[in-house]
Design a protein around this motif. Structure first.
Motif, PDB file in Angstrom:
ATOM      1  N   LEU A   1      52.225  41.058  39.585  1.00  0.00           N
ATOM      2  CA  LEU A   1      50.782  40.864  39.770  1.00  0.00           C
ATOM      3  C   LEU A   1      50.367  40.946  41.239  1.00  0.00           C
ATOM      4  CD1 LEU A   1      50.154  37.987  37.200  1.00  0.00           C
ATOM      5  CD2 LEU A   1      49.471  40.394  36.991  1.00  0.00           C
ATOM      6  N   SER A   2      51.268  41.423  42.102  1.00  0.00           N
ATOM      7  CA  SER A   2      50.951  41.469  43.541  1.00  0.00           C
ATOM      8  C   SER A   2      49.701  42.285  43.860  1.00  0.00           C
ATOM      9  CB  SER A   2      52.149  41.943  44.354  1.00  0.00           C
ATOM     10  OG  SER A   2      52.512  43.255  43.992  1.00  0.00           O
ATOM     11  N   PRO A   3      49.398  43.393  43.159  1.00  0.00           N
ATOM     12  CA  PRO A   3      48.133  44.086  43.453  1.00  0.00           C
ATOM     13  C   PRO A   3      46.909  43.201  43.184  1.00  0.00           C
ATOM     14  CG  PRO A   3      49.598  45.544  42.242  1.00  0.00           C
ATOM     15  CD  PRO A   3      50.211  44.167  42.206  1.00  0.00           C
ATOM     16  N   LEU A   4      46.989  42.380  42.142  1.00  0.00           N
ATOM     17  CA  LEU A   4      45.907  41.429  41.854  1.00  0.00           C
ATOM     18  C   LEU A   4      45.810  40.399  42.966  1.00  0.00           C
ATOM     19  CD1 LEU A   4      43.919  39.776  39.958  1.00  0.00           C
ATOM     20  CD2 LEU A   4      46.001  38.587  39.223  1.00  0.00           C
ATOM     21  N   LEU A   5      46.929  39.840  43.353  1.00  0.00           N
ATOM     22  CA  LEU A   5      46.935  38.802  44.382  1.00  0.00           C
ATOM     23  C   LEU A   5      46.420  39.321  45.712  1.00  0.00           C
ATOM     24  CD1 LEU A   5      50.273  37.136  43.310  1.00  0.00           C
ATOM     25  CD2 LEU A   5      47.969  36.197  43.032  1.00  0.00           C
ATOM     26  N   ALA A   6      46.591  40.615  45.965  1.00  0.00           N
ATOM     27  CA  ALA A   6      46.068  41.214  47.191  1.00  0.00           C
ATOM     28  C   ALA A   6      44.538  41.240  47.195  1.00  0.00           C
ATOM     29  CB  ALA A   6      46.616  42.632  47.361  1.00  0.00           C
ATOM     30  N   GLU A   7      43.934  41.139  46.002  1.00  0.00           N
ATOM     31  CA  GLU A   7      42.476  41.145  45.879  1.00  0.00           C
ATOM     32  C   GLU A   7      41.947  39.778  45.444  1.00  0.00           C
ATOM     33  OE1 GLU A   7      40.735  44.491  43.806  1.00  0.00           O
ATOM     34  OE2 GLU A   7      42.560  45.658  44.111  1.00  0.00           O
ATOM     35  N   ALA A   8      42.712  38.730  45.694  1.00  0.00           N
ATOM     36  CA  ALA A   8      42.400  37.391  45.184  1.00  0.00           C
ATOM     37  C   ALA A   8      40.977  36.935  45.502  1.00  0.00           C
ATOM     38  CB  ALA A   8      43.412  36.381  45.709  1.00  0.00           C
ATOM     39  N   GLY A   9      40.465  37.230  46.658  1.00  0.00           N
ATOM     40  CA  GLY A   9      39.114  36.785  47.014  1.00  0.00           C
ATOM     41  C   GLY A   9      38.024  37.424  46.180  1.00  0.00           C
ATOM     42  N   ALA A  10      38.313  38.542  45.548  1.00  0.00           N
ATOM     43  CA  ALA A  10      37.329  39.263  44.741  1.00  0.00           C
ATOM     44  C   ALA A  10      37.480  38.969  43.249  1.00  0.00           C
ATOM     45  CB  ALA A  10      37.460  40.767  44.983  1.00  0.00           C
ATOM     46  N   VAL A  11      38.414  38.071  42.880  1.00  0.00           N
ATOM     47  CA  VAL A  11      38.687  37.787  41.475  1.00  0.00           C
ATOM     48  C   VAL A  11      38.642  36.277  41.244  1.00  0.00           C
ATOM     49  CG1 VAL A  11      40.383  37.970  39.614  1.00  0.00           C
ATOM     50  CG2 VAL A  11      40.154  39.828  41.258  1.00  0.00           C
ATOM     51  N   ASP A  12      37.819  35.861  40.257  1.00  0.00           N
ATOM     52  CA  ASP A  12      37.785  34.456  39.843  1.00  0.00           C
ATOM     53  C   ASP A  12      38.620  34.213  38.599  1.00  0.00           C
ATOM     54  OD1 ASP A  12      36.034  33.682  41.875  1.00  0.00           O
ATOM     55  OD2 ASP A  12      34.259  33.979  40.630  1.00  0.00           O
ATOM     56  N   LEU A  13      38.771  35.273  37.768  1.00  0.00           N
ATOM     57  CA  LEU A  13      39.428  35.105  36.486  1.00  0.00           C
ATOM     58  C   LEU A  13      40.281  36.322  36.159  1.00  0.00           C
ATOM     59  CD1 LEU A  13      39.755  33.574  33.745  1.00  0.00           C
ATOM     60  CD2 LEU A  13      37.729  34.844  32.958  1.00  0.00           C
ATOM     61  N   LEU A  14      41.522  36.065  35.735  1.00  0.00           N
ATOM     62  CA  LEU A  14      42.406  37.112  35.235  1.00  0.00           C
ATOM     63  C   LEU A  14      42.506  36.972  33.727  1.00  0.00           C
ATOM     64  CD1 LEU A  14      44.522  39.389  35.458  1.00  0.00           C
ATOM     65  CD2 LEU A  14      46.246  37.581  35.733  1.00  0.00           C
ATOM     66  N   LEU A  15      42.176  38.045  33.024  1.00  0.00           N
ATOM     67  CA  LEU A  15      42.390  38.119  31.582  1.00  0.00           C
ATOM     68  C   LEU A  15      43.737  38.795  31.378  1.00  0.00           C
ATOM     69  CD1 LEU A  15      38.825  39.329  30.666  1.00  0.00           C
ATOM     70  CD2 LEU A  15      39.733  37.007  30.439  1.00  0.00           C
ATOM     71  N   LEU A  16      44.656  38.084  30.795  1.00  0.00           N
ATOM     72  CA  LEU A  16      46.016  38.583  30.622  1.00  0.00           C
ATOM     73  C   LEU A  16      46.224  38.953  29.159  1.00  0.00           C
ATOM     74  CD1 LEU A  16      48.783  39.141  31.816  1.00  0.00           C
ATOM     75  CD2 LEU A  16      49.315  36.709  31.539  1.00  0.00           C
ATOM     76  N   GLY A  17      46.333  40.248  28.895  1.00  0.00           N
ATOM     77  CA  GLY A  17      46.587  40.748  27.551  1.00  0.00           C
ATOM     78  C   GLY A  17      48.078  40.919  27.367  1.00  0.00           C
TER      79      GLY A  17
END
Length: 134
Positions: A65-81
């Motif tokens: 999930l490192s690409p997500l974590l690199a954008e952490a400030g722009a994400v409040d919620l992760l939907l994990l399918g």
């Protein structure tokens, strides 16, 4: 991902399509979005949609999930399918996301894709990590 490799909006560039797109279809081992088809799992992030090499829930880690974590400030919620079934996510991963300021909602891939489309249309700060289903 199918498409041209020129790096412009809606075009494939190294397994990455810049821009936010709804998930038009899922199943058959992949997804349709941005007038393209991708076989395999995807990460739908604020910066764009990228190929994700996770094929089963046990591959979901802080590293994957490192690409997500690199954008952490722009994400409040992760939907994990997590595929066809909902699976338990280790508390250590939940805590890692929480420390980055990202909430987590775990569900089947189909439900996650549909929920992502709704929240994205509402301009919410949402991302999706979607494991492909047959």
């Amino acid at each position: 991902m199918a498409g041209e490799t020129d790096g412009t909006r809606g075009r494939l560039h190294d397994g990455f399509v810049p821009g936010r797109y709804p998930i038009d279809a899922y199943g058959g081992g992949g997804f349709r979005f941005a007038e393209m088809s991708h076989r395999g799992s995807i990460l739908a992030l604020p910066s764009g949609v990228r190929a994700w090499d996770v094929t089963a829930p046990d591959g979901i880690t802080a590293a994957s999930l490192s690409p997500l974590l690199a954008e952490a400030g722009a994400v409040d919620l992760l939907l994990l399918g997590t595929g066809a079934d909902i699976v338990f996510v280790p508390d250590s991963l939940r805590q890692h996301l929480k420390a980055a300021g990202i909430g987590l909602d775990v569900m089947q891939t189909g439900a996650a894709a549909r929920t992502y489309n709704i929240l994205m249309a509402e301009n919410r700060k949402v991302a999706a990590a979607l494991i492909a289903v047959p």
